[in-house]
Design a protein around this motif. Structure first.
Motif, PDB file in Angstrom:
ATOM      1  N   ALA A 161      15.448  16.875  71.701  1.00 20.07           N
ATOM      2  CA  ALA A 161      16.866  16.580  71.456  1.00 20.07           C
ATOM      3  C   ALA A 161      17.762  17.532  72.243  1.00 20.07           C
ATOM      4  O   ALA A 161      18.456  18.386  71.681  1.00 20.07           O
ATOM      5  CB  ALA A 161      17.170  16.648  69.963  1.00 20.07           C
ATOM      6  N   ARG A 162      17.782  17.378  73.543  1.00 20.80           N
ATOM      7  CA  ARG A 162      18.514  18.318  74.399  1.00 20.80           C
ATOM      8  C   ARG A 162      20.019  18.269  74.160  1.00 20.80           C
ATOM      9  O   ARG A 162      20.695  19.302  74.218  1.00 20.80           O
ATOM     10  CB  ARG A 162      18.201  18.016  75.870  1.00 20.80           C
ATOM     11  N   LYS A 163      20.564  17.084  73.916  1.00 21.40           N
ATOM     12  CA  LYS A 163      22.004  16.982  73.671  1.00 21.40           C
ATOM     13  C   LYS A 163      22.404  17.727  72.400  1.00 21.40           C
ATOM     14  O   LYS A 163      23.452  18.375  72.356  1.00 21.40           O
ATOM     15  CB  LYS A 163      22.410  15.514  73.568  1.00 21.40           C
ATOM     16  N   LEU A 164      21.548  17.642  71.392  1.00 22.61           N
ATOM     17  CA  LEU A 164      21.825  18.359  70.148  1.00 22.61           C
ATOM     18  C   LEU A 164      21.765  19.858  70.375  1.00 22.61           C
ATOM     19  O   LEU A 164      22.633  20.605  69.927  1.00 22.61           O
ATOM     20  CB  LEU A 164      20.828  17.939  69.077  1.00 22.61           C
ATOM     21  N   ARG A 165      20.755  20.323  71.088  1.00 26.38           N
ATOM     22  CA  ARG A 165      20.580  21.762  71.298  1.00 26.38           C
ATOM     23  C   ARG A 165      21.624  22.343  72.240  1.00 26.38           C
ATOM     24  O   ARG A 165      21.818  23.557  72.285  1.00 26.38           O
ATOM     25  CB  ARG A 165      19.168  22.040  71.828  1.00 26.38           C
ATOM     26  N   ALA A 166      22.317  21.490  72.986  1.00 27.14           N
ATOM     27  CA  ALA A 166      23.376  21.968  73.878  1.00 27.14           C
ATOM     28  C   ALA A 166      24.666  22.278  73.125  1.00 27.14           C
ATOM     29  O   ALA A 166      25.551  22.949  73.652  1.00 27.14           O
ATOM     30  CB  ALA A 166      23.653  20.932  74.964  1.00 27.14           C
ATOM     31  N   LEU A 167      24.762  21.803  71.882  1.00 27.50           N
ATOM     32  CA  LEU A 167      25.960  22.039  71.083  1.00 27.50           C
ATOM     33  C   LEU A 167      25.984  23.467  70.559  1.00 27.50           C
ATOM     34  O   LEU A 167      24.943  24.060  70.321  1.00 27.50           O
ATOM     35  CB  LEU A 167      26.010  21.065  69.907  1.00 27.50           C
ATOM     36  N   GLU A 168      27.188  24.021  70.389  1.00 22.01           N
ATOM     37  CA  GLU A 168      27.347  25.349  69.809  1.00 22.01           C
ATOM     38  C   GLU A 168      28.362  25.296  68.682  1.00 22.01           C
ATOM     39  O   GLU A 168      29.372  24.608  68.766  1.00 22.01           O
ATOM     40  CB  GLU A 168      27.792  26.361  70.867  1.00 22.01           C
ATOM     41  N   ASN A 169      28.055  26.050  67.623  1.00 24.96           N
ATOM     42  CA  ASN A 169      28.929  26.115  66.454  1.00 24.96           C
ATOM     43  C   ASN A 169      29.276  24.698  65.977  1.00 24.96           C
ATOM     44  O   ASN A 169      30.431  24.317  65.879  1.00 24.96           O
ATOM     45  CB  ASN A 169      30.209  26.888  66.765  1.00 24.96           C
TER      46      ASN A 169
END
Length: 237
Positions: A161-169
């Motif tokens: 889930a790269r898009k999810l892991r790219a999110l911060e806070n």
């Protein structure tokens, strides 16, 4: 959608989450009123069904939320639910790296599977499958197996889930098959990130679609407020 339609839809979903019983216009009139007669509430429910927010499980039954309905409800909850300040015990467990204790207590009290995955993806901890099973309605062995497989594959799915892991806070709610880390349409996932002992973790709350989203969101907001993002390096503190 009119303001009144939104209020009726929100109330219908809240009642279904609370009771698990298909919602009728009479029930909404008795509990909420909305200043209109049951016949008008019935018309509103029919229109919401046409728009795809509600459905009837069988003829002459009340109505239940669709995935679109749940998405409407959770988007509203993410905006308006305030942080739950009664999270001191869980906050201490996280700060002191008592992760298994935190997950076990959280899962038991919330009736869900909870999981922490380290930002490095080298550590995955999860608890609460028995509590999730107590709240799910299974109609076949295959449906049970797909939920078990989702939980077993959690670490691999997070890695993908790269898009999810790219999110911060962040904090997100995923309904059914829109989830990047589960496949079963029986489940919903509330995801967020926060700090434990100086390390960033992804936190996942996995429950039935009829989970208490408002309570879950309030608790996660409370935990995140104690571990604010440091904007200079993107880390939490």
């Amino acid at each position: 959608m009119t303001e009144r339609s939104e209020e009726i839809l929100e109330a219908a979903i809240k009642e279904f989450i609370r009771t698990g019983v298909p919602i009728s216009s009479a029930q909404l009139f008795h509990n909420y009123g909305f200043g209109i007669k049951p016949a008008m509430i019935r018309l509103e429910l029919c229109e919401l069904e046409k728009e795809g927010y509600l459905e009837q499980p069988y003829h002459s039954a009340g109505r239940v939320p669709t995935d679109l309905g749940y998405k409407f409800f959770t988007d509203k909850a993410l905006q308006k639910v305030r942080e739950d300040s009664h999270v001191k015990d869980w906050e201490k467990m996280l700060a002191n790296q008592r992760l298994d204790e935190f997950l076990g207590d959280f899962s038991k009290r919330m009736g869900v599977v909870s999981a922490l995955v380290s930002e490095s993806l080298e550590e995955t901890r999860k608890e609460g499958l028995q509590y999730l099973f107590d709240r799910l309605d299974f109609d076949s062995h295959d449906r049970l197996s797909e939920v078990i497989y989702d939980i077993e594959e959690l670490a691999a799915r997070v890695k993908e889930a790269r898009k999810l892991r790219a999110l911060e806070n962040f904090m997100e709610v995923f309904i059914g098959k829109e989830s990047p880390i589960t496949r079963s349409d029986l489940l919903s996932v509330t995801a967020a990130d926060f700090d434990s002992g100086g390390e960033r973790f992804y936190f996942f709350v996995i429950g039935p679609k009829r989970m208490n989203y408002e309570k879950t969101i309030g608790v996660l907001k409370g935990l995140k407020s104690k571990n604010k993002i440091n904007k200079k390096d993107g880390r939490q503190k």
